[in-house]
Write a protein that holds these residues in place. Structure first.
Motif, mmCIF file in Angstrom:
data_model
loop_
_atom_site.group_PDB
_atom_site.id
_atom_site.type_symbol
_atom_site.label_atom_id
_atom_site.label_comp_id
_atom_site.label_asym_id
_atom_site.label_seq_id
_atom_site.Cartn_x
_atom_site.Cartn_y
_atom_site.Cartn_z
ATOM 1 N N HIS A 92 0.572 -1.209 0.044
ATOM 2 C CA HIS A 92 -0.104 -0.029 -0.092
ATOM 3 C C HIS A 92 0.756 1.224 0.014
ATOM 4 N N PHE A 93 1.892 1.074 -0.829
ATOM 5 C CA PHE A 93 2.826 2.418 -1.138
ATOM 6 C C PHE A 93 3.613 2.806 0.306
ATOM 7 N N GLU A 94 3.606 1.841 1.214
ATOM 8 C CA GLU A 94 4.358 2.155 2.509
ATOM 9 C C GLU A 94 6.007 1.669 2.259
ATOM 10 N N SER A 95 6.769 2.274 2.952
ATOM 11 C CA SER A 95 8.288 1.707 2.469
ATOM 12 C C SER A 95 8.502 0.495 3.486
ATOM 13 N N GLY A 96 9.180 -0.186 2.745
ATOM 14 C CA GLY A 96 9.738 -1.708 3.341
ATOM 15 C C GLY A 96 10.887 -2.251 2.363
ATOM 16 N N TYR A 109 11.005 -19.381 16.876
ATOM 17 C CA TYR A 109 10.445 -18.503 16.033
ATOM 18 C C TYR A 109 11.194 -18.150 14.843
ATOM 19 N N TYR A 110 10.456 -17.830 13.576
ATOM 20 C CA TYR A 110 11.131 -17.276 12.544
ATOM 21 C C TYR A 110 11.067 -15.577 12.886
ATOM 22 N N TYR A 111 12.146 -14.737 12.609
ATOM 23 C CA TYR A 111 12.383 -13.587 12.849
ATOM 24 C C TYR A 111 12.779 -12.750 11.355
ATOM 25 N N LEU A 112 11.624 -11.897 11.168
ATOM 26 C CA LEU A 112 11.524 -11.072 9.889
ATOM 27 C C LEU A 112 11.999 -9.674 10.196
ATOM 28 N N HIS A 113 13.212 -9.200 9.627
ATOM 29 C CA HIS A 113 13.855 -8.069 9.493
ATOM 30 C C HIS A 113 13.543 -7.214 8.526
ATOM 31 N N VAL A 114 13.190 -6.152 8.461
ATOM 32 C CA VAL A 114 12.868 -5.135 7.370
ATOM 33 C C VAL A 114 13.271 -3.828 7.680
ATOM 34 N N THR A 115 13.533 -2.880 6.655
ATOM 35 C CA THR A 115 13.913 -1.442 7.179
ATOM 36 C C THR A 115 12.863 -0.647 6.310
ATOM 37 N N TYR A 116 12.537 0.278 7.121
ATOM 38 C CA TYR A 116 11.593 1.242 6.754
ATOM 39 C C TYR A 116 12.194 2.766 6.340
ATOM 40 N N GLY A 117 11.692 3.562 5.466
ATOM 41 C CA GLY A 117 12.239 4.884 5.045
ATOM 42 C C GLY A 117 13.050 4.571 3.886
ATOM 43 N N TRP A 118 14.025 5.676 3.628
ATOM 44 C CA TRP A 118 14.980 5.494 2.794
ATOM 45 C C TRP A 118 16.191 5.950 2.971
ATOM 46 N N LEU A 119 17.384 5.535 2.182
ATOM 47 C CA LEU A 119 18.834 5.478 2.847
ATOM 48 C C LEU A 119 19.394 6.779 2.976
ATOM 49 N N GLY A 120 18.924 7.978 2.631
ATOM 50 C CA GLY A 120 19.380 9.231 2.525
ATOM 51 C C GLY A 120 19.368 9.515 4.072
#
Length: 223
Positions: A92-96, A109-120
């Protein structure tokens, strides 16, 4: 691929009315990470930015993708696309981006790591975490909120925030100049768990930007 029987046919939902790619619901095919589940199956998690993160099973002998072939839904209602696979995060157009999945034997457990935002340096880049009892999800945060985002909501309230921008303040007697040493935009991390030597400690390996410079650097941190 259709002639080879790997995919049934083109999914019209992949495209918008003007013929452009539907990146509200479907992923950019980058940032791949491979992992095995407890039964020895090999999976690839991948994707970035607005369409979400997806999961596909791979043939562990050849490395080839095992496509779902037909569209369906998981038991909890998440998309399974004939080509892209099972949706496990975002949308839905949200960063990840930069997904990484690790199974932890100590917790089960399985752990999911994601990054929000952008690298600037001003992009709000930071790491989030979810977990699941199954490799295909559903992944949830500590509050039980899903990694797959509902429509018309910001991603800011979803996911355990592991780390963001921070500044080590410099005391008056310390060498250097300015307010202190800053680190910004930590993310796109992987995880290593030492199950023998360091009491099952987990370490996050990531990139960051240094406040005084525009360059990117690699760091490691105990979780």
């Amino acid at each position: 691929m259709i002639e080879e029987g790997k995919v049934s046919e083109v999914n019209d939902a992949w495209f918008n009315a003007d013929g452009s790619f539907n990146n509200r619901h479907y992923p950019n095919a980058i940032d791949a990470n491979l992992f095995y589940d407890t039964e020895g199956k090999l999976y690839m998690v991948y994707g970035s930015w607005s369409g979400g993160i997806y999961l596909l099973e791979l043939d562990k002998e050849t490395g080839e993708v095992i496509y779902p072939k037909e569209d369906s839904l998981t038991e909890d209602g998440r998309m399974i696309d004939r080509y892209f696979g099972t949706k496990i995060s975002g949308g839905h157009f949200e960063s990840g981006e930069g997904p990484y999945v690790e199974y932890n034997e100590a917790t089960g457990y399985y752990y999911l790591h994601v990054t929000y935002g952008w690298l600037g340096a001003d992009g709000g880049y930071h790491m989030r975490q979810f977990r699941s009892e199954n490799p295909t999800g559903p992944y949830v945060d500590a509050a039980g909120q899903p990694a797959v985002l509902p429509p018309n909501q910001s991603n800011t309230q979803f996911g355990n925030r592991l780390m963001g921008n921070f500044l080590f303040l410099r005391d008056d007697h310390e060498p250097g100049f300015g307010p202190g040493q800053g680190y910004m935009s930590p993310g796109h991390n992987s995880v290593y768990t030492d199950q023998i030597r360091i009491n099952n400690s987990s370490f996050s390996i990531r990139v960051s930007r240094i406040r005084e410079k525009a360059s990117k650097c690699a760091f490691i941190r105990c979780l």
